[in-house]
Design an enzyme around this catalytic site. Structure first.
Site, PDB file in Angstrom:
ATOM      1  N   GLY A  15     -21.863  45.868   8.411  1.00 28.97           N
ATOM      2  CA  GLY A  15     -20.582  45.919   7.729  1.00 28.97           C
ATOM      3  C   GLY A  15     -19.659  44.807   8.171  1.00 28.97           C
ATOM      4  O   GLY A  15     -19.712  44.349   9.315  1.00 28.97           O
ATOM      5  N   SER A  16     -18.815  44.357   7.265  1.00 30.53           N
ATOM      6  CA  SER A  16     -17.811  43.343   7.607  1.00 30.53           C
ATOM      7  C   SER A  16     -16.658  43.990   8.375  1.00 30.53           C
ATOM      8  O   SER A  16     -16.593  45.203   8.531  1.00 30.53           O
ATOM      9  CB  SER A  16     -17.305  42.667   6.335  1.00 30.53           C
ATOM     10  N   GLY A  17     -15.756  43.155   8.873  1.00 31.61           N
ATOM     11  CA  GLY A  17     -14.640  43.645   9.666  1.00 31.61           C
ATOM     12  C   GLY A  17     -14.796  43.406  11.150  1.00 31.61           C
ATOM     13  O   GLY A  17     -13.913  43.737  11.938  1.00 31.61           O
ATOM     14  N   HIS A  18     -15.956  42.801  11.547  1.00 33.94           N
ATOM     15  CA  HIS A  18     -16.236  42.549  12.957  1.00 33.94           C
ATOM     16  C   HIS A  18     -16.247  41.053  13.271  1.00 33.94           C
ATOM     17  O   HIS A  18     -16.779  40.637  14.297  1.00 33.94           O
ATOM     18  CB  HIS A  18     -17.595  43.140  13.331  1.00 33.94           C
TER      19      HIS A  18
ATOM     20  N   LYS B 256     -27.783  46.724  14.708  1.00 29.89           N
ATOM     21  CA  LYS B 256     -26.954  47.599  15.527  1.00 29.89           C
ATOM     22  C   LYS B 256     -27.289  49.050  15.195  1.00 29.89           C
ATOM     23  O   LYS B 256     -27.529  49.390  14.035  1.00 29.89           O
ATOM     24  CB  LYS B 256     -25.466  47.318  15.285  1.00 29.89           C
TER      25      LYS B 256
ATOM     26  N   HIS C 299     -16.033  50.738  14.504  1.00 25.38           N
ATOM     27  CA  HIS C 299     -15.670  51.086  13.130  1.00 25.38           C
ATOM     28  C   HIS C 299     -14.384  51.891  13.083  1.00 25.38           C
ATOM     29  O   HIS C 299     -14.100  52.562  12.099  1.00 25.38           O
ATOM     30  CB  HIS C 299     -16.794  51.887  12.469  1.00 25.38           C
TER      31      HIS C 299
END
Length: 330
Positions: free
Chosen positions: A53-56, A104, A218
């Site tokens: 997922g993006s956001g990291h 992950k 998250h």
């Protein structure tokens, strides 16, 4: 919510468009959300693929380049990329020697990368997989069966990327990746929640006088909440759970990572506290990173990763790398 965005639904694609404009050394497919090297590595070398997922950011797309990843697959914010997109990335970078998937340990990522590996096998591509599960904060969470995969992912991508660049075969690289995963542990904390653009509000409420210990990447709450404490006490609460789980005495690679919303002056202050505690415990910091390397959008806080090192890992760490997210050895 105050963010530098247009429509929340378009954040990922518009961000990837910016990546493409900023980094001509990368190739960005806005349809599949796959980032690859503009110039592939030599034929006959193992390729390394990761994603999630993006956001990291800068994980994972910022680590595509010489000495690290061949491709990164970006899911929507905090959402795993679909198997067909992971397969597309795998097929795009295969150089005839197989592909390593770095995954992950989140249920969606594990299942989707597993399906992608099966699809790649139908295309005649051999895929090896390592599942990163370094977080000592929890055994199971809302997103996982077993420990979460967090900061060690960055170190692992650097080290196996170097091994692939120098021409090690897939079996050796899988073994190396599993060894790194077994020798690294992480622990994180938060001063604030993060705000997912589509939600428009913080993921959880955290009063100004409280902190969350053991958070995930998250926006998951941690193992417990307690009154805000000085940096020296926060450092102790990161170091002690790691050393209780890992015999890290001797040389180590250490990363003090920002979660996205804490300034560098605070991260360096925290690093100083962490160093004192690790050295007291017999950990010799041979290499280090301090900064934002695996984030959770705008969350304030930090995480600590300790990887027990040996001569081979230190040699691979020192190999040149040229990516947007990490630049050294040049």
């Amino acid at each position: 919510m105050k963010k530098l965005i247009n429509n929340p639904a378009d954040v990922l694609v518009e961000s990837l468009r910016g990546v493409a404009l900023a980094h001509p050394e990368l190739s960005v497919d806005l349809e599949t959300h796959v980032i690859t090297r503009a110039t592939p590595k030599a034929q006959g070398k193992v390729a390394v693929v990761s994603g999630g997922g993006s956001g990291h950011e800068p994980l994972h797309g910022g680590y595509v380049g010489v000495g690290m990843l061949d491709a990164a697959v970006a899911g929507e914010i905090f959402t795993s990329p679909t198997p067909d997109r992971v397969q597309a990335a795998t097929k795009a970078v295969d150089r005839g020697a197989g592909v390593l998937h770095i995954v992950k340990n989140y249920t969606g990522d594990v299942l989707n990368f597993e399906m992608a590996a099966e699809l790649a096998a139908m295309d005649g591509i051999e895929v090896g997989t390592v599942i990163v599960d370094d977080d000592v904060a929890v055994q199971d969470s809302l997103y996982t069966a077993g420990r979460r995969g967090v900061g060690l992912t960055v170190l692992l991508e650097k080290l196996v990327g170097a091994a692939a660049e120098e021409g090690q075969d897939l079996a050796s690289i899988v073994e190396l990746a599993q060894r790194i995963n077994g020798q690294g542990r992480s622990m994180g904390m938060a001063l604030t929640s993060c705000t997912v653009p589509a939600a428009g509000k913080p993921t959880f409420d955290l009063p100004d006088d409280q902190m969350e210990i053991g958070i995930g990447i998250h926006g998951e709450p941690g193992r417990h909440r307690e009154p805000l404490a000085p940096a020296s006490e926060i450092a102790r609460q990161l170091v002690e759970p790691i050393l209780a789980d890992l015999d890290a005495a001797g040389p180590a690679i250490v990363m003090l990572n920002g979660m996205g919303g804490s300034p560098l002056i605070e991260l360096y202050l925290m690093y100083g506290e962490v160093v004192s505690l690790l050295e007291e415990a017999g950990v010799q910091i041979a290499r280090n990173l301090v900064g934002d390397y695996i984030t959770s959008l705008d969350m304030a806080g930090c995480s600590l990763t300790v990887l027990k090192a040996d001569d081979e890992l230190l040699r691979l760490w020192d190999a040149p790398v040229n990516t947007p997210g990490l630049r050294w050895g040049a």
